[in-house]
Design an enzyme around this catalytic site. Structure first.
Site, PDB file in Angstrom:
ATOM      1  CD  GLU A 196      -3.202  -0.482   0.159  1.00 18.92           C
ATOM      2  OE1 GLU A 196      -3.023   0.557  -0.520  1.00 18.92           O
ATOM      3  OE2 GLU A 196      -4.247  -1.155   0.084  1.00 18.92           O
ATOM      4  CE  LYS A 238      -6.860   6.590   2.458  1.00 19.30           C
ATOM      5  NZ  LYS A 238      -7.114   5.185   2.811  1.00 19.30           N
ATOM      6  CG  ASN A 256     -10.202   2.423  -5.348  1.00 18.98           C
ATOM      7  OD1 ASN A 256     -10.268   1.772  -4.317  1.00 18.98           O
ATOM      8  ND2 ASN A 256     -10.982   3.467  -5.585  1.00 18.98           N
ATOM      9  CG  HIS A 263     -10.700  -5.243  -3.567  1.00 23.32           C
ATOM     10  ND1 HIS A 263     -11.440  -4.073  -3.531  1.00 23.32           N
ATOM     11  CD2 HIS A 263      -9.753  -5.108  -2.603  1.00 23.32           C
ATOM     12  CE1 HIS A 263     -10.957  -3.275  -2.602  1.00 23.32           C
ATOM     13  NE2 HIS A 263      -9.936  -3.872  -2.032  1.00 23.32           N
ATOM     14  CG  HIS A 276      -5.806  -5.393   1.140  1.00 21.57           C
ATOM     15  ND1 HIS A 276      -6.789  -5.433   0.191  1.00 21.57           N
ATOM     16  CD2 HIS A 276      -5.391  -4.090   1.209  1.00 21.57           C
ATOM     17  CE1 HIS A 276      -6.983  -4.217  -0.309  1.00 21.57           C
ATOM     18  NE2 HIS A 276      -6.147  -3.383   0.290  1.00 21.57           N
TER      19      HIS A 276
END
Length: 374
Positions: A196, A238, A256, A263, A276
């Site tokens: 991430e 962010k 995304n 996902h 994830h």
């Protein structure tokens, strides 16, 4: 037909007007944070704490857990859930709500999620629906939660084998970030958070992207100084985007990147089979391949991304090794159609022309299948 009434609503965020983020050095001491004399985390409200079994087992949590045997803190409640994506369910959300009702909590009280992205998502979702809204705070304990999941107010749970299909926008009023928690993470969870952070670098921070390319050794060894910088850079990036586009009507959708593919991978593999972050990293690779195949990015940029994925051990094969059986591409595309970001029969995917050059495009199934075959 004549319109006889108009109703206007104030442009405010649900949950709280702002989120304060506190970075705290040293070994996490949550007993001191929440039960010491009045401070930023102890303002006299009654609190419903939610964590998971993995976090509860950490040595640094011992004194905090023991506090619930102390009558002084008897007004507060602790709920310990199972650990992992398989507990990111509506049943977990309703358990939190049910126990809060049973314990006599009011909407003036406070929910506090202590954990990773699963805990922050379901705790905040429970808070958002509890008596039409109680305040929420987080102590993120995973790198993924520190750099992404706890920031910005997205809440929710998985349902009907679709990721985050139920949820709300409901930001926390305060975040208490202890970077030292990162040292407690197993390798796969640390690596998940890095994915991430890498996504954030691709989208918004050329210097951070350079760090991922040139300092893989130090990053993989969890260099403390470097990690603190990564966390703060990601949180800052962010926060800026969330302020600009809270409900994801525009630029926030860029966050995304890799997620539509990722996902779907999580769902097809079975929630909890792959982290994830690992799924998102794979999705970033597929997005880069898709952009390249359609002449939307250069081969050098695509190859740079795939090289970085290799530096950190992320799977960048068209068919990921965590999925078994046949028709893998078709199964992934089928789940991608259920993604909440889609607006018609096509699939919306975030792509890049280059570092910090991002755009959104819709695709037919056959175009996506082209990057999901060996």
């Amino acid at each position: 037909m004549k319109n006889e009434l108009n109703i206007s609503y104030p442009a405010i965020h649900s949950g709280t007007e702002k989120t304060e983020v506190f970075f705290i050095e040293g070994v996490p001491d949550l007993a001191k944070l929440f039960f010491s004399e009045p401070n930023e985390a102890n303002d006299g409200r009654r609190r419903f704490f939610v964590t998971d079994s993995s976090v509860a087992s950490l040595d640094c949590m011992k004194s905090f857990l023991e506090s619930f045997n102390d009558e002084i803190h008897g007004k507060d409640i602790l709920c310990v859930l199972g650990s992992g994506e398989k507990y990111k369910t509506i049943e977990s959300v309703l358990r939190i709500v049910s126990e809060a009702v049973e314990a006599g909590f009011t909407r003036k009280d406070l929910f506090v999620g202590i954990g990773g992205g699963v805990i922050s998502d379901i705790t905040a979702f429970a808070a958002s629906i509890f008596k039409r809204g109680a305040k929420v705070q987080f102590v993120p304990t995973t790198l993924l939660s520190m750099v992404d999941a706890s920031i910005g107010g997205k809440t929710g749970c998985d349902f009907d084998n679709v990721k985050n299909i139920i949820g709300s926008f409901y930001p926390a009023e305060k975040l208490f970030v202890f970077p030292e928690f990162v040292k407690t993470l197993p390798a796969n969870q640390y690596n998940s958070g890095l994915a991430e952070a890498f996504k954030t670098a691709l989208l918004f921070d050329k210097e951070l992207y350079g760090m991922f390319k040139t300092q893989a050794g130090k990053i993989n060894k969890r260099d403390t100084e470097l990690l603190v910088e990564i966390i703060k850079r990601c949180a800052t990036a962010k926060a800026k985007i969330v302020e600009e586009d809270f409900t994801e009507q525009g630029v926030r959708a860029y966050l995304n990147l890799g997620h539509t593919f990722g996902h779907a991978l999580e769902a097809v593999a079975g929630f909890g089979t792959v982290t994830h972050g690992a799924a998102v990293a794979w999705g970033i690779g597929r997005a880069a391949e898709l952009a390249y195949k359609l002449d939307l990015c250069s081969s050098s940029y695509k190859n740079d991304i795939l090289d970085v994925l290799d530096f950190y051990g992320w799977d960048n094969k068209p068919v990921p090794s965590c999925i078994k059986g046949g028709a893998i591409g078709e199964r992934i595309v089928s789940v991608m159609h259920k993604d909440k970001k889609n607006e018609n029969e096509k699939i919306r995917i975030i792509l890049q022309k280059g570092i910090c050059e991002t755009f959104i495009r819709e695709f037919e199934d056959k175009e996506i299948l082209g990057v999901l075959t060996k």
